[in-house]
Scaffold this motif. Structure first.
Motif, PDB file in Angstrom:
ATOM      1  N   THR A 156     -32.920  27.490  -2.063  1.00 28.20           N
ATOM      2  CA  THR A 156     -32.916  27.091  -3.463  1.00 28.20           C
ATOM      3  C   THR A 156     -32.635  28.291  -4.358  1.00 28.20           C
ATOM      4  N   GLN A 157     -32.643  28.052  -5.665  1.00 23.33           N
ATOM      5  CA  GLN A 157     -32.337  29.100  -6.624  1.00 23.33           C
ATOM      6  C   GLN A 157     -33.317  30.279  -6.528  1.00 23.33           C
ATOM      7  N   ASP A 158     -34.575  30.018  -6.128  1.00 28.36           N
ATOM      8  CA  ASP A 158     -35.567  31.094  -6.028  1.00 28.36           C
ATOM      9  C   ASP A 158     -35.632  31.714  -4.633  1.00 28.36           C
ATOM     10  N   GLY A 159     -34.741  31.325  -3.730  1.00 27.85           N
ATOM     11  CA  GLY A 159     -34.646  31.947  -2.422  1.00 27.85           C
ATOM     12  C   GLY A 159     -35.425  31.281  -1.315  1.00 27.85           C
ATOM     13  N   THR A 160     -36.215  30.261  -1.624  1.00 25.75           N
ATOM     14  CA  THR A 160     -36.967  29.554  -0.589  1.00 25.75           C
ATOM     15  C   THR A 160     -36.103  28.468   0.032  1.00 25.75           C
ATOM     16  N   VAL A 161     -36.420  28.114   1.280  1.00 30.43           N
ATOM     17  CA  VAL A 161     -35.669  27.056   1.959  1.00 30.43           C
ATOM     18  C   VAL A 161     -36.102  25.704   1.401  1.00 30.43           C
ATOM     19  N   ALA A 162     -35.119  24.873   1.056  1.00 31.00           N
ATOM     20  CA  ALA A 162     -35.420  23.555   0.502  1.00 31.00           C
ATOM     21  C   ALA A 162     -36.122  22.688   1.546  1.00 31.00           C
ATOM     22  N   SER A 163     -36.920  21.761   1.069  1.00 31.30           N
ATOM     23  CA  SER A 163     -37.651  20.871   1.969  1.00 31.30           C
ATOM     24  C   SER A 163     -36.734  19.791   2.519  1.00 31.30           C
ATOM     25  N   MET A 164     -37.170  19.170   3.617  1.00 31.38           N
ATOM     26  CA  MET A 164     -36.372  18.086   4.190  1.00 31.38           C
ATOM     27  C   MET A 164     -36.266  16.930   3.194  1.00 31.38           C
ATOM     28  N   GLY A 165     -35.108  16.251   3.176  1.00 27.63           N
ATOM     29  CA  GLY A 165     -34.920  15.126   2.269  1.00 27.63           C
ATOM     30  C   GLY A 165     -33.448  14.870   1.976  1.00 27.63           C
ATOM     31  N   ILE A 166     -33.222  13.952   1.043  1.00 28.73           N
ATOM     32  CA  ILE A 166     -31.874  13.571   0.628  1.00 28.73           C
ATOM     33  C   ILE A 166     -31.478  14.410  -0.584  1.00 28.73           C
ATOM     34  N   TYR A 167     -30.228  14.900  -0.576  1.00 30.91           N
ATOM     35  CA  TYR A 167     -29.734  15.726  -1.668  1.00 30.91           C
ATOM     36  C   TYR A 167     -28.369  15.223  -2.126  1.00 30.91           C
ATOM     37  N   ILE A 168     -28.008  15.656  -3.328  1.00 28.83           N
ATOM     38  CA  ILE A 168     -26.727  15.270  -3.929  1.00 28.83           C
ATOM     39  C   ILE A 168     -25.945  16.530  -4.264  1.00 28.83           C
ATOM     40  N   LEU A 169     -24.707  16.573  -3.821  1.00 32.06           N
ATOM     41  CA  LEU A 169     -23.790  17.640  -4.208  1.00 32.06           C
ATOM     42  C   LEU A 169     -22.903  17.118  -5.327  1.00 32.06           C
ATOM     43  N   HIS A 170     -22.923  17.804  -6.458  1.00 29.32           N
ATOM     44  CA  HIS A 170     -22.067  17.419  -7.580  1.00 29.32           C
ATOM     45  C   HIS A 170     -21.019  18.501  -7.781  1.00 29.32           C
ATOM     46  N   VAL A 171     -19.744  18.088  -7.746  1.00 30.95           N
ATOM     47  CA  VAL A 171     -18.621  19.019  -7.854  1.00 30.95           C
ATOM     48  C   VAL A 171     -17.821  18.692  -9.102  1.00 30.95           C
ATOM     49  N   GLU A 172     -17.484  19.724  -9.864  1.00 29.02           N
ATOM     50  CA  GLU A 172     -16.585  19.575 -11.011  1.00 29.02           C
ATOM     51  C   GLU A 172     -15.446  20.568 -10.839  1.00 29.02           C
ATOM     52  N   ILE A 173     -14.214  20.109 -11.043  1.00 26.57           N
ATOM     53  CA  ILE A 173     -13.074  21.027 -11.016  1.00 26.57           C
ATOM     54  C   ILE A 173     -12.258  20.840 -12.284  1.00 26.57           C
ATOM     55  N   TYR A 174     -11.665  21.933 -12.760  1.00 25.62           N
ATOM     56  CA  TYR A 174     -10.867  21.929 -13.982  1.00 25.62           C
ATOM     57  C   TYR A 174      -9.570  22.669 -13.721  1.00 25.62           C
ATOM     58  N   SER A 175      -8.458  22.144 -14.245  1.00 34.17           N
ATOM     59  CA  SER A 175      -7.174  22.826 -14.137  1.00 34.17           C
ATOM     60  C   SER A 175      -6.854  23.519 -15.450  1.00 34.17           C
ATOM     61  N   LEU A 176      -5.873  24.406 -15.415  1.00 38.85           N
ATOM     62  CA  LEU A 176      -5.480  25.119 -16.626  1.00 38.85           C
ATOM     63  C   LEU A 176      -4.886  24.184 -17.667  1.00 38.85           C
TER      64      LEU A 176
END
Length: 356
Positions: free
Chosen positions: A318-338
């Motif tokens: 995670t952001q603080d360096g600890t390993v995240a717990s087991m569970g369901i997660y969501i990856l959100h991706v944003e891309i932008y072109s010039l």
């Protein structure tokens, strides 16, 4: 109009003696047979049929009424065809309006033809409700149409709209949390979307008044990764306008290699692997991880310029360096072109471990 017939009705009675003087020219060119089925109409029959993909121009001259008025005119005509499976797609839905506001359903013509809407129904199959679309005769290639029971309410609430393609008709009522929106014709489903408020962006605490927009016209309507919240920069809805999310045939893709990964240090699936293929290099990308409660736990890519293809890794921390717990997660991706093009992707996965 049918596939091979155009019926022209006139306000005045036709002088049948003028029929021999009538000149008809059709663009695109098409040889037609002229007949006079009633006292105030002409029937143009084509042996080869008419083109559904273009707007025809009909030049008509030499026809007179019984008062001696001679017609010399050009008429624009389209010949729509009947809607078939996936010709019309559900493109944007507002099912949880603010307060006593109105719902809306936006559809798009995903063909190169003009499509007739005379027999098309809007349905809520969850509650077995249906209403005819009667105000719009046809929808053009690639065009949008929005249906609501209160046009002024929609245009007053959402600045980013096209009033000309918003139609006020009776539509089914839709549940605020989850349900169904369908389009049908002649008892056949054209498109169907089982919506759910969980499809909204995980960062949104309150989704009231925010529409769900379709991401890809080429992906299935019930692909849960094919819908996301209309962005704030568009006022959380864009009835009648491109929603800023859609892509008809984009080559951009993000895929998670293993839907379950186990960051336990045993050397097997210790990292989440996100493979991407883009149309071109140079897209700016942000990738964030959210837990099942919508809390962001890690930014793994921040305003990074991507090559045309590659792989991004997450070690489960995670952001603080600890390993995240087991569970369901969501990856959100944003891309932008010039050029200002933007796309969003939402992928789910699980963090797990061996069970002894």
């Amino acid at each position: 109009a049918l596939d091979n017939m155009i019926l022209l009705d006139f306000d005045e009675l036709i002088d049948s003696n003028s029929l021999s003087n009538v000149v008809i020219e059709l663009t695109p060119p098409n040889e037609v047979l002229l007949s006079n089925p009633s006292k105030n109409s002409l029937l143009l029959t084509s042996s080869s049929g008419y083109d559904h993909t273009v707007e025809h121009e009909l030049y008509l001259s030499g026809l007179s009424d019984r008062s001696g008025n001679i017609l010399d005119t050009i008429i624009s005509i389209v010949i729509p065809r009947t809607a078939e499976n996936k010709d019309l797609l559900i493109n944007e839905v507002l099912f949880n309006p603010i307060g006593s506001g109105s719902d809306f359903v936006e559809i798009i013509n995903h063909t190169s033809s003009y499509i007739a809407l005379s027999n098309v129904l809007l349905e809520n199959r969850t509650d077995n409700q249906k209403d005819h679309i009667n105000d719009l005769v046809f929808i053009g290639p690639g065009a949008l149409a929005v249906f609501t029971d209160n046009k002024n309410d929609i245009t007053d609430r959402y600045d980013h709209h096209d009033r000309l393609v918003i139609y006020e008709i009776s539509i089914p009522s839709f549940n605020n949390s989850d349900g169904n929106v369908s389009i049908s014709s002649n008892d056949e489903i054209i498109d169907s979307f089982d919506y759910d408020e969980d499809l909204h962006h995980p960062l949104l605490d309150d989704v009231e008044g925010i529409s769900l927009g379709r991401i890809s016209l080429d992906s299935d309507s019930n692909d849960t990764e094919n819908w996301t919240s209309s962005p704030e920069r568009l006022g959380f809805a864009s009835p009648g306008l491109q929603n800023g999310l859609g892509r008809s045939s984009s080559d951009n893709s993000f895929k998670i290699e293993d839907k379950v990964f186990t960051p336990n240090g045993d050397g097997d699936k210790d990292h989440l692997r996100i493979n991407f293929e883009l149309e071109t290099s140079g897209y700016v990308c942000n990738m964030r991880i959210f837990n099942e409660y919508g809390k962001m736990i890690k930014t793994i890519v921040s305003n990074e310029i991507l090559p045309a293809n590659g792989t991004v890794h997450w070690d489960g921390r995670t952001q603080d360096g600890t390993v995240a717990s087991m569970g369901i997660y969501i990856l959100h991706v944003e891309i932008y072109s010039l050029t200002g093009q933007s796309e969003q992707f939402k992928l789910t996965f699980a963090l797990g471990d061996f069970i002894n």
